[in-house]
Design a protein around this motif. Structure first.
Motif, short mmCIF file in Angstrom:
data_model
loop_
_atom_site.label_atom_id
_atom_site.label_comp_id
_atom_site.label_asym_id
_atom_site.label_seq_id
_atom_site.Cartn_x
_atom_site.Cartn_y
_atom_site.Cartn_z
N ARG A 165 0.63 -1.13 0.25
CA ARG A 165 0.23 -0.02 0.18
C ARG A 165 0.85 1.21 0.10
NH1 ARG A 165 -3.97 1.89 0.30
NH2 ARG A 165 -5.38 3.84 1.06
N ALA A 166 2.18 1.19 1.05
CA ALA A 166 2.47 2.67 1.20
C ALA A 166 3.55 2.39 0.32
CB ALA A 166 3.06 2.53 2.53
N GLN A 167 4.18 2.08 0.20
CA GLN A 167 5.31 1.78 -1.34
C GLN A 167 4.85 1.41 -2.70
OE1 GLN A 167 7.81 -1.57 -1.72
NE2 GLN A 167 10.12 -0.30 -1.36
N GLN A 168 4.24 0.58 -3.00
CA GLN A 168 3.85 0.45 -4.37
C GLN A 168 2.51 1.20 -4.96
OE1 GLN A 168 4.99 -1.42 -6.99
NE2 GLN A 168 6.66 -1.85 -5.18
N GLY A 169 1.36 1.98 -3.70
CA GLY A 169 0.00 2.68 -3.68
C GLY A 169 -0.83 1.49 -4.01
N LEU A 170 -0.55 0.38 -3.90
CA LEU A 170 -1.69 -0.70 -4.67
C LEU A 170 -3.06 0.39 -3.02
CD1 LEU A 170 -0.55 -3.93 -4.52
CD2 LEU A 170 -0.85 -2.24 -6.36
N GLU A 171 -4.64 -0.51 -3.91
CA GLU A 171 -5.86 -0.28 -3.49
C GLU A 171 -5.89 -1.29 -2.53
OE1 GLU A 171 -7.81 2.42 -2.79
OE2 GLU A 171 -5.92 3.56 -4.09
N TYR A 172 -6.90 -1.97 -1.23
CA TYR A 172 -6.87 -2.24 -0.41
C TYR A 172 -7.29 -4.20 -0.80
CZ TYR A 172 -5.36 -0.04 3.86
OH TYR A 172 -4.54 0.76 4.57
N PRO A 173 -8.66 -3.53 -1.70
CA PRO A 173 -8.97 -5.01 -2.90
C PRO A 173 -8.36 -5.73 -3.50
CG PRO A 173 -10.51 -2.97 -2.70
CD PRO A 173 -9.38 -2.55 -2.39
#
Lengths: 203, 135
Positions: A165-173
């Motif tokens: 999330r923090a580094q790769q910027g992905l969303e939770y789903p």
């Protein structure tokens, strides 16, 4: 009028008979990840190499932040090797990059198990952002080192969720799909990771 | 320290390792390993098809024997062989009976030289005959 290489020129005429020079963006001809995956399934090695070129650095960033240290390059190679060997397991629920990163996390876990007695991570100055980075000026080198050391020590699920999330910027789903958990659980892991890192930073 | 700050720190972590990564070397290494795997798979396939026919026949025989062991257990309800064979044998002449023995490579010393019909056998002889035919 100079044309950039990513544009095409169209010569047309206006209502008053004058020629007009119109440019339009060149259509994106680069094959998608899905197309490259299909090509690899048909046996095209070049497709596999192109997928490595596209995503290797992102995988390396993840593994390095997770504590891979000097093993990053070998781990990245092992990660992609495993990924292509079980490419039929890729269902497209997450992006190819995210799926490969999850495989990288497993490969890193195996490596740590293999070298159980070895120190988990060797913090090096080269992993800390340099002064050329706009954020690095606001972050002390010592604090960043402590944070990275703590990320490495996080429970695996917390670490992976935090980095995705923090580094790769992905969303939770997408994170939940990739790691085989629920969105709610992913949120909880992220929250715990952030709380623990904050405590370290405030010490 | 807030969450966005943590995320900014996380984003730059590993950036130098990524920048140092020799992507072409990694790609070449991955492709070489995958190519080796495929070559190995092809070699194994060829080895199988080039194996002596005897080996393949042995494998086929093993399958048949295994099936022969397993299938009777499944077909426990099948009729007794004697119940099937006796009426057939009863209709055969002495010559026909001799031909059956010959085709099965069974010696029938007593009955071979004596022109007797199936109906001439007593119960013990019939049982012996059936035992011989069943091997």
């Amino acid at each position: 009028m100079p044309l950039c290489p990513y544009a095409v020129a169209v010569l047309t005429s206006s209502p008053n008979g004058r020629l007009l020079y119109v440019t339009a963006p060149m259509p994106d001809t680069a094959p998608s990840d899905a197309e490259l995956i299909e090509a690899w399934r048909r046996g095209e090695e070049a497709a596999a190499a192109e997928l490595v070129r596209r995503h290797a650095r992102a995988v390396a960033r993840f593994l390095s932040a997770a504590g891979a240290g000097d093993d990053v390059e070998d781990l990245v190679q092992e990660t992609f090797y495993r990924a292509f060997r079980k490419i039929d397991g890729f269902r497209g629920g997450a992006s190819f990059r995210t799926w490969v990163i999850a495989i990288g996390s497993n490969a890193f876990k195996d490596l740590r198990r293999q070298y159980r007695r070895r120190p988990v991570v060797a913090l090096e100055d080269r992993e800390i952002p340099d002064s050329a980075d706009p954020h690095a000026e606001a972050v002390s080198r010592e604090l960043a080192q402590r944070l990275q050391a703590e990320i490495v020590e996080l429970p695996r699920m917390q670490r992976d969720v935090f980095l995705l999330r923090a580094q790769q910027g992905l969303e939770y789903p997408e994170i939940a799909t990739t790691l085989g958990t629920t969105v709610g659980a992913a949120r909880v892991h992220y929250h715990h990771a952030v709380q623990r890192l904050k405590r370290v930073a405030e010490d | 320290m807030d969450e966005p700050w943590l995320e900014r720190v996380a984003k730059v972590m590993g950036a130098r390792a990524a920048a140092r990564l020799d992507v072409e070397r990694v790609a070449a290494g991955v492709v070489a390993r995958l190519r080796a795997d495929r070559a190995e798979a092809t070699r194994r396939k060829r080895v199988w098809w080039r194996a002596p026919m005897v080996l393949r026949l042995a494998a086929a025989l093993a399958v048949l024997v295994t099936a022969g062991v397993l299938v009777p257990g499944v077909l426990d309800h099948r009729p007794e062989p004697a119940a099937v064979i006796a009426p057939i044998l009863g209709d055969l002449s002495a010559d026909e009976l001799t031909e059956v023995f010959d085709s099965l490579s069974i010696e029938a010393p007593v009955h071979e030289t004596v022109a007797v019909g199936f109906e001439d056998l007593n119960e013990a002889q019939l049982q012996e005959l059936l035992r011989l035919m069943e091997g």
